[in-house]
Design a protein around this motif. Sequence first.
Motif, PDB file in Angstrom:
ATOM      1  N   LYS A   1      16.760   4.919   1.889  1.00  0.00           N
ATOM      2  CA  LYS A   1      15.965   3.700   1.533  1.00  0.00           C
ATOM      3  C   LYS A   1      14.697   4.061   0.819  1.00  0.00           C
ATOM      4  O   LYS A   1      14.586   3.530  -0.493  1.00  0.00           O
TER       5      LYS A   1
ATOM      6  N   GLU B   1       8.503  -1.861  -0.521  1.00  0.00           N
ATOM      7  CA  GLU B   1      10.185  -1.753  -0.753  1.00  0.00           C
ATOM      8  C   GLU B   1      10.803  -1.548   0.596  1.00  0.00           C
ATOM      9  O   GLU B   1      11.847  -1.832   0.870  1.00  0.00           O
ATOM     10  N   VAL B   2      10.089  -0.653   1.326  1.00  0.00           N
ATOM     11  CA  VAL B   2      10.563  -0.113   2.576  1.00  0.00           C
ATOM     12  C   VAL B   2       9.697  -0.324   3.736  1.00  0.00           C
ATOM     13  O   VAL B   2       8.978   0.504   4.313  1.00  0.00           O
TER      14      VAL B   2
ATOM     15  N   GLN C   1      17.337   7.683   8.658  1.00  0.00           N
ATOM     16  CA  GLN C   1      17.564   6.325   8.443  1.00  0.00           C
ATOM     17  C   GLN C   1      16.825   5.956   7.284  1.00  0.00           C
ATOM     18  O   GLN C   1      17.300   5.169   6.437  1.00  0.00           O
ATOM     19  N   LEU C   2      15.393   6.255   7.115  1.00  0.00           N
ATOM     20  CA  LEU C   2      14.526   6.026   6.087  1.00  0.00           C
ATOM     21  C   LEU C   2      14.804   6.744   4.771  1.00  0.00           C
ATOM     22  O   LEU C   2      14.400   6.194   3.721  1.00  0.00           O
TER      23      LEU C   2
ATOM     24  N   ASN D   1      16.101   5.155  -2.567  1.00  0.00           N
ATOM     25  CA  ASN D   1      16.615   4.160  -3.347  1.00  0.00           C
ATOM     26  C   ASN D   1      15.314   3.322  -4.019  1.00  0.00           C
ATOM     27  O   ASN D   1      15.357   2.984  -5.334  1.00  0.00           O
ATOM     28  N   ALA D   2      14.164   2.953  -3.260  1.00  0.00           N
ATOM     29  CA  ALA D   2      13.063   2.563  -3.746  1.00  0.00           C
ATOM     30  C   ALA D   2      12.286   3.498  -5.127  1.00  0.00           C
ATOM     31  O   ALA D   2      11.837   3.038  -6.070  1.00  0.00           O
TER      32      ALA D   2
ATOM     33  N   GLU E   1       9.950  -1.182   7.035  1.00  0.00           N
ATOM     34  CA  GLU E   1      10.179  -0.451   8.108  1.00  0.00           C
ATOM     35  C   GLU E   1       9.536   1.041   8.315  1.00  0.00           C
ATOM     36  O   GLU E   1       9.440   1.654   9.304  1.00  0.00           O
TER      37      GLU E   1
END
Length: 181
Positions: A127, A159-160, A123-124, A130-131, A162
């Motif tokens: 993200k 930016e992430v 899931q990470l 993208n960052a 989580e």
Amino acid sequence: MNLHIFVPTCLLLFFLSASSSDGWQTASREPAGIAPDPKEEKRAVVEVYAADAYGWKGVFAVHTWIALKEENADNYSLFEVVGWRVNRGGIALRQTTTITPDKYWYGAKPEKLLSVQGEKASQLIPKILNAIARYPWTNEYRVFPGPNSNTFPAWIAKEVPELGLELPFTAFGSGYADTLN
């Protein structure tokens, strides 16, 4: 003994002892053996590493990098910022493909700062990618105050959130990521 001579002499000897006399060309880049083998670990993996910076800077600072392995991938994508690339007309942000993302950083053994595996890593990864694509200092590098190799993972952490990445105090330049709001 005169302290005005003794203290600077001791400091000079300390800094010289921290520098490799062999040079970066012969410094170890061997794997440290702390990353999951992508041939055995089929789950997705996100890892962040830090190692003492090369030469005298390693007394004070670390170099950090990020490794991503998608589910069932046979290798990692390694992302890092390197200043000498800018000095040679290239971009600072480098992506390489490797089966060993935990190589010594020019003689310094890396430490694993973060490891996420499995579904959460799956899931990470989008993200994080993208960052990475939005990293604002791709073509810039300054040792201090930044942007530098530590600004990059600090930007990803910002930016992430989580991801839960916390960089060590010695990640000089990580605060530069806060200069953009």
